[in-house]
Design an enzyme around this catalytic site. Sequence first.
Site, PDB file in Angstrom:
ATOM      1  CB  SER A   7      62.888 -44.936 -27.929  1.00  0.00           C
ATOM      2  OG  SER A   7      63.843 -43.976 -28.328  1.00  0.00           O
ATOM      3  CG  HIS A  32      65.912 -48.036 -27.442  1.00  0.00           C
ATOM      4  ND1 HIS A  32      66.637 -49.137 -27.872  1.00  0.00           N
ATOM      5  CD2 HIS A  32      66.066 -47.102 -28.413  1.00  0.00           C
ATOM      6  CE1 HIS A  32      67.187 -48.876 -29.049  1.00  0.00           C
ATOM      7  NE2 HIS A  32      66.865 -47.644 -29.391  1.00  0.00           N
ATOM      8  CG  ASP A  34      67.545 -43.960 -29.799  1.00  0.00           C
ATOM      9  OD1 ASP A  34      68.006 -45.009 -30.271  1.00  0.00           O
ATOM     10  OD2 ASP A  34      66.332 -43.737 -29.671  1.00  0.00           O
ATOM     11  CG  MET A  36      71.413 -40.309 -32.368  1.00  0.00           C
ATOM     12  SD  MET A  36      70.069 -39.566 -33.298  1.00  0.00           S
ATOM     13  CE  MET A  36      68.733 -40.712 -32.926  1.00  0.00           C
ATOM     14  CG  HIS A  65      70.383 -47.743 -31.086  1.00  0.00           C
ATOM     15  ND1 HIS A  65      69.244 -47.364 -31.781  1.00  0.00           N
ATOM     16  CD2 HIS A  65      71.314 -48.031 -32.039  1.00  0.00           C
ATOM     17  CE1 HIS A  65      69.475 -47.418 -33.079  1.00  0.00           C
ATOM     18  NE2 HIS A  65      70.726 -47.804 -33.268  1.00  0.00           N
ATOM     19  CG  MET A  67      72.247 -44.837 -33.967  1.00  0.00           C
ATOM     20  SD  MET A  67      70.627 -44.049 -33.897  1.00  0.00           S
ATOM     21  CE  MET A  67      70.368 -44.079 -32.138  1.00  0.00           C
ATOM     22  CG  MET A 136      68.390 -49.398 -37.336  1.00  0.00           C
ATOM     23  SD  MET A 136      67.777 -48.780 -35.756  1.00  0.00           S
ATOM     24  CE  MET A 136      66.834 -47.315 -36.253  1.00  0.00           C
ATOM     25  CG  PHE A 142      65.880 -37.423 -37.505  1.00  0.00           C
ATOM     26  CD1 PHE A 142      66.190 -36.217 -36.879  1.00  0.00           C
ATOM     27  CD2 PHE A 142      66.624 -37.818 -38.619  1.00  0.00           C
ATOM     28  CE1 PHE A 142      67.215 -35.420 -37.364  1.00  0.00           C
ATOM     29  CE2 PHE A 142      67.645 -37.016 -39.107  1.00  0.00           C
ATOM     30  CZ  PHE A 142      67.951 -35.814 -38.481  1.00  0.00           C
ATOM     31  CG  ASP A 174      65.024 -48.303 -32.752  1.00  0.00           C
ATOM     32  OD1 ASP A 174      64.040 -47.563 -32.594  1.00  0.00           O
ATOM     33  OD2 ASP A 174      66.196 -47.965 -32.472  1.00  0.00           O
TER      34      ASP A 174
HETATM   35  C1  DX5 Z   1      65.967 -43.677 -34.419  1.00  0.00           C
HETATM   36  C2  DX5 Z   1      66.112 -44.260 -33.041  1.00  0.00           C
HETATM   37  C3  DX5 Z   1      64.869 -44.800 -32.453  1.00  0.00           C
HETATM   38  C4  DX5 Z   1      63.772 -43.813 -32.262  1.00  0.00           C
HETATM   39  C5  DX5 Z   1      62.544 -44.530 -32.691  1.00  0.00           C
HETATM   40  O1  DX5 Z   1      67.213 -43.400 -34.938  1.00  0.00           O
HETATM   41  O2  DX5 Z   1      67.061 -45.306 -33.034  1.00  0.00           O
HETATM   42  O3  DX5 Z   1      65.116 -45.499 -31.242  1.00  0.00           O
HETATM   43  O4  DX5 Z   1      63.578 -43.365 -30.957  1.00  0.00           O
HETATM   44  O5  DX5 Z   1      61.547 -43.601 -32.668  1.00  0.00           O
HETATM   45  P1  DX5 Z   1      60.088 -43.870 -33.174  1.00  0.00           P
HETATM   46  O6  DX5 Z   1      59.523 -44.987 -32.342  1.00  0.00           O
HETATM   47  O7  DX5 Z   1      59.457 -42.566 -32.932  1.00  0.00           O
HETATM   48  O8  DX5 Z   1      60.167 -44.232 -34.630  1.00  0.00           O
HETATM   49 ZN    ZN Z   2      67.185 -46.627 -31.209  1.00  0.00          ZN
END
Ligand code: DX5
Ligand code: ZN
Length: 224
Positions: A7, A32, A34, A36, A65, A67, A136, A142, A174
């Site tokens: 990620s 991956h 993210d 947001m 992903h 969000m 999740m 975060f 994740d």
């Molecule tokens: C969190 C993200 C994750 C994040 C996971 O909202 O969706 O993809 O990068 O991070 P770690 O592996 O550090 O928990």
């Molecule tokens: Zn993610």
Amino acid sequence: MVELLPSILSADFANLARDVAAAERGGGTVVHVDVMDGHFVPNITLGPPVVKSLRKVTNLPLDCHLMIENANDYIPAFAEAGADWISVHYEACPHLHRTLELIINHGVKPGVVLNPATRVEVLEEVLPMLHHVLIMSVNPGFGGQQFIPFTLEKIRKLADIREQRGLAFRIEVDGGVAHDTIAQVVQAGAELLVAGNAVFGGGNAEQNARELLAAARAAAGETA
Ligand code: DX5
Ligand code: ZN
């Protein structure tokens, strides 16, 4: 087969190409990404231009992903930017079936994400449409958070449902996936393993990825 999905949330955003290449050398097979929006989750990250730039520097599939709220407004742009997989949150999509059709119609592999407190049964009707379900194991927003243990039971439940119904969707996990948790998530039935902090949070990303993948393969009983 288990796969490691680095990620980039915990990577160096000024050196994404370098960091993605390191994770790929270490055995990462899907990137991956993210996304947001500062509304659905209390953080802001990146949008289609960054996906477009990533597309130029790696041949690995890009797993976006989302969000975000109003995902339908942005799916075409992510698809055009080069997303290979797009997952949307059940909690953010009031017309989930329509959203999944939109993803599919753009030639992208569709996934749905469930927050820790959302039960897996809510996906019953749409499971046959899905390429992947993302469980999740932290509350999204975060990197570097602690793994929530009760999510293991959700992975088991989903794996059971898949077997009972003879479906083919893949199970992704994740959040908080690291050296101390990766064996448990694999044993519970997850095969797409997202890791941000454990890959990019310190030390050598290539080596971190290699060690995580080795632990996952050992837990799955796969030979390297
Ligand atoms: C969190 C993200 C994750 C994040 C996971 O909202 O969706 O993809 O990068 O991070 P770690 O592996 O550090 O928990
Ligand atoms: Zn993610």
